[in-house]
Design an enzyme around this catalytic site. Sequence first.
Site, PDB file in Angstrom:
ATOM      1  N   HIS A 122      59.977  94.157  32.168  1.00  0.00           N
ATOM      2  CA  HIS A 122      60.191  95.200  33.303  1.00  0.00           C
ATOM      3  C   HIS A 122      61.392  95.381  33.919  1.00  0.00           C
ATOM      4  O   HIS A 122      61.529  96.210  34.922  1.00  0.00           O
ATOM      5  CB  HIS A 122      58.871  95.112  34.247  1.00  0.00           C
ATOM      6  CG  HIS A 122      58.614  96.306  35.056  1.00  0.00           C
ATOM      7  ND1 HIS A 122      58.738  96.520  36.310  1.00  0.00           N
ATOM      8  CD2 HIS A 122      58.176  97.567  34.561  1.00  0.00           C
ATOM      9  CE1 HIS A 122      58.166  97.433  37.074  1.00  0.00           C
ATOM     10  NE2 HIS A 122      58.053  98.134  35.758  1.00  0.00           N
ATOM     11  N   LYS A 124      65.407  95.873  35.096  1.00  0.00           N
ATOM     12  CA  LYS A 124      66.418  96.615  34.784  1.00  0.00           C
ATOM     13  C   LYS A 124      67.666  96.004  35.113  1.00  0.00           C
ATOM     14  O   LYS A 124      68.041  95.980  36.313  1.00  0.00           O
ATOM     15  CB  LYS A 124      66.141  97.856  35.537  1.00  0.00           C
ATOM     16  CG  LYS A 124      64.875  98.754  34.985  1.00  0.00           C
ATOM     17  CD  LYS A 124      63.667  98.273  35.799  1.00  0.00           C
ATOM     18  CE  LYS A 124      62.310  99.261  35.269  1.00  0.00           C
ATOM     19  NZ  LYS A 124      61.202  98.804  36.000  1.00  0.00           N
ATOM     20  N   ASP A 129      80.962  93.245  31.256  1.00  0.00           N
ATOM     21  CA  ASP A 129      82.149  92.336  31.124  1.00  0.00           C
ATOM     22  C   ASP A 129      81.989  91.062  31.946  1.00  0.00           C
ATOM     23  O   ASP A 129      82.897  90.298  32.429  1.00  0.00           O
ATOM     24  CB  ASP A 129      83.394  92.898  31.486  1.00  0.00           C
ATOM     25  CG  ASP A 129      84.065  94.013  30.780  1.00  0.00           C
ATOM     26  OD1 ASP A 129      83.521  93.933  29.283  1.00  0.00           O
ATOM     27  OD2 ASP A 129      84.987  94.643  31.049  1.00  0.00           O
ATOM     28  N   HIS A 319      58.856 105.370  42.914  1.00  0.00           N
ATOM     29  CA  HIS A 319      59.217 104.434  41.938  1.00  0.00           C
ATOM     30  C   HIS A 319      59.796 103.176  42.481  1.00  0.00           C
ATOM     31  O   HIS A 319      60.188 102.105  41.873  1.00  0.00           O
ATOM     32  CB  HIS A 319      59.874 104.919  40.717  1.00  0.00           C
ATOM     33  CG  HIS A 319      59.632 103.989  39.760  1.00  0.00           C
ATOM     34  ND1 HIS A 319      60.581 103.033  39.148  1.00  0.00           N
ATOM     35  CD2 HIS A 319      58.598 103.837  38.664  1.00  0.00           C
ATOM     36  CE1 HIS A 319      60.099 102.405  38.070  1.00  0.00           C
ATOM     37  NE2 HIS A 319      59.022 102.830  37.873  1.00  0.00           N
ATOM     38  N   LYS A 321      61.073  99.771  44.603  1.00  0.00           N
ATOM     39  CA  LYS A 321      60.509  98.456  44.911  1.00  0.00           C
ATOM     40  C   LYS A 321      61.441  97.838  45.618  1.00  0.00           C
ATOM     41  O   LYS A 321      62.358  96.919  45.385  1.00  0.00           O
ATOM     42  CB  LYS A 321      60.332  97.615  43.417  1.00  0.00           C
ATOM     43  CG  LYS A 321      59.685  98.279  42.507  1.00  0.00           C
ATOM     44  CD  LYS A 321      60.348  98.990  41.393  1.00  0.00           C
ATOM     45  CE  LYS A 321      59.502  99.314  40.158  1.00  0.00           C
ATOM     46  NZ  LYS A 321      58.520 100.276  40.500  1.00  0.00           N
ATOM     47  N   ASP A 326      64.012  92.980  59.707  1.00  0.00           N
ATOM     48  CA  ASP A 326      64.666  92.827  60.724  1.00  0.00           C
ATOM     49  C   ASP A 326      66.107  93.394  60.407  1.00  0.00           C
ATOM     50  O   ASP A 326      67.365  92.712  60.787  1.00  0.00           O
ATOM     51  CB  ASP A 326      64.744  91.316  61.191  1.00  0.00           C
ATOM     52  CG  ASP A 326      63.394  90.863  61.716  1.00  0.00           C
ATOM     53  OD1 ASP A 326      62.457  91.733  62.079  1.00  0.00           O
ATOM     54  OD2 ASP A 326      63.128  89.729  61.830  1.00  0.00           O
TER      55      ASP A 326
END
Length: 414
Positions: A122, A124, A129, A319, A321, A326
């Site tokens: 899941h 991404k 390089d 979508h 996450k 603080d």
Amino acid sequence: MKKKSPFRTHGFEFADDHRVRLLQGTEELFPALIEAMDAALSDIQFETYIFDFTGAGASVAEALMRAAQRGVRTQLVVDGVGTGALPVAWAERLQAAGVLYRVYSPLGPLGLLLPHRWRRLHRKLCVVDGRTLFCGGINVLDDFHDPNYGALEAPRFDFAVQATGSLVTAASETMDQLWWRMQAVRDARERRLPEALQSLRAASAAQHAADVANADTGPPMRAALVLRDNVRNRSRIEKAYRRAIGAARHEVIIANAYFMPGGKLRRALVMAARRGVRVRLLLQGRYEYFMQYHAARPVYGALLEAGVEIHEYEPSFLHAKVAVIDALGDRPWATVGSSNLDPLSLLLAREANVVVEDAAFAADLRQRLVHAMQHAGRRMDPAQYAGRPLGQRLLDRIAFGLMRLALWINGKRY
């Protein structure tokens, strides 16, 4: 002498040699990603859950092919559920250009009926390089297109980061390790045992390099890559959240697409709210999937009762996450990544988050989340939640029970 971070977590270390840039949506991510790939000189490593070639997604595929055609080693891994087999025309074009690609855990005839198939890729990640990392929640998927719902009136709400520094090495090595393990499985299935052993040795070397890169060689750090898998890093992302929430003094803001936190994480949020910390959650307001939408709602009651604010994002699919804690204090903490706060992400999937301790970065993320809550969110009323219709409450409990059953089948407690 630098003061130790209050958010230091076992299993990963921070370093102060990073530059991290916040990117919102594909409108900001894809141009930066394509620019980096067009400038690549040696190699591109790319992992994603969904690779969709509709609209803007095609431009990322074109950039991968351009890089491969000029001799850059280009490795692409997609998930067997999120993406599945690539469309034939695109698979042929990628192969002709020289892009090396693999499908992680492709589904067999029984599909998801086999519990071990629920463990998905899941995360991404893209490393260019060995110097530039892209990490976040954004798939290769046009923000105005949804594979299930078609054209969207407003863009998907999501984030990623572009980063340089020592965490790039950790990302590259964990991607390299997965690539060679997948290659070893492929060789073994084709009965090419010498090649399989060579691939396993390469995976082992990548793991050793990652261990060395993550060794504790200095003081607490400003940014880190936090991984979750089913072997060595089973609970690091959740622990990072819990420790940061436990140390919060003023404010916790979390935006999460599929929100079904376990008991420990729920208690951390409740305790923060009860000691006077302002806790705000920006969650999915539009119906997307039955399980994720309904299974989340039974956990809202205790949070609302403790004073946690829940805002539901309504213009499009949320979508993101991400979290920021603080941001306006002297110990800012922020995270951007692929991990939802639900059992599928925290117990079963391979995930990757970048954690940043930087005032400017945290303030930028906070401003975007607060703006979304104020202008695109609807605050949930505790009385309305308590009085929701019996039919909806029944669906919520059914979904919650099915989620717990799925975890029990996998031998997990949450």
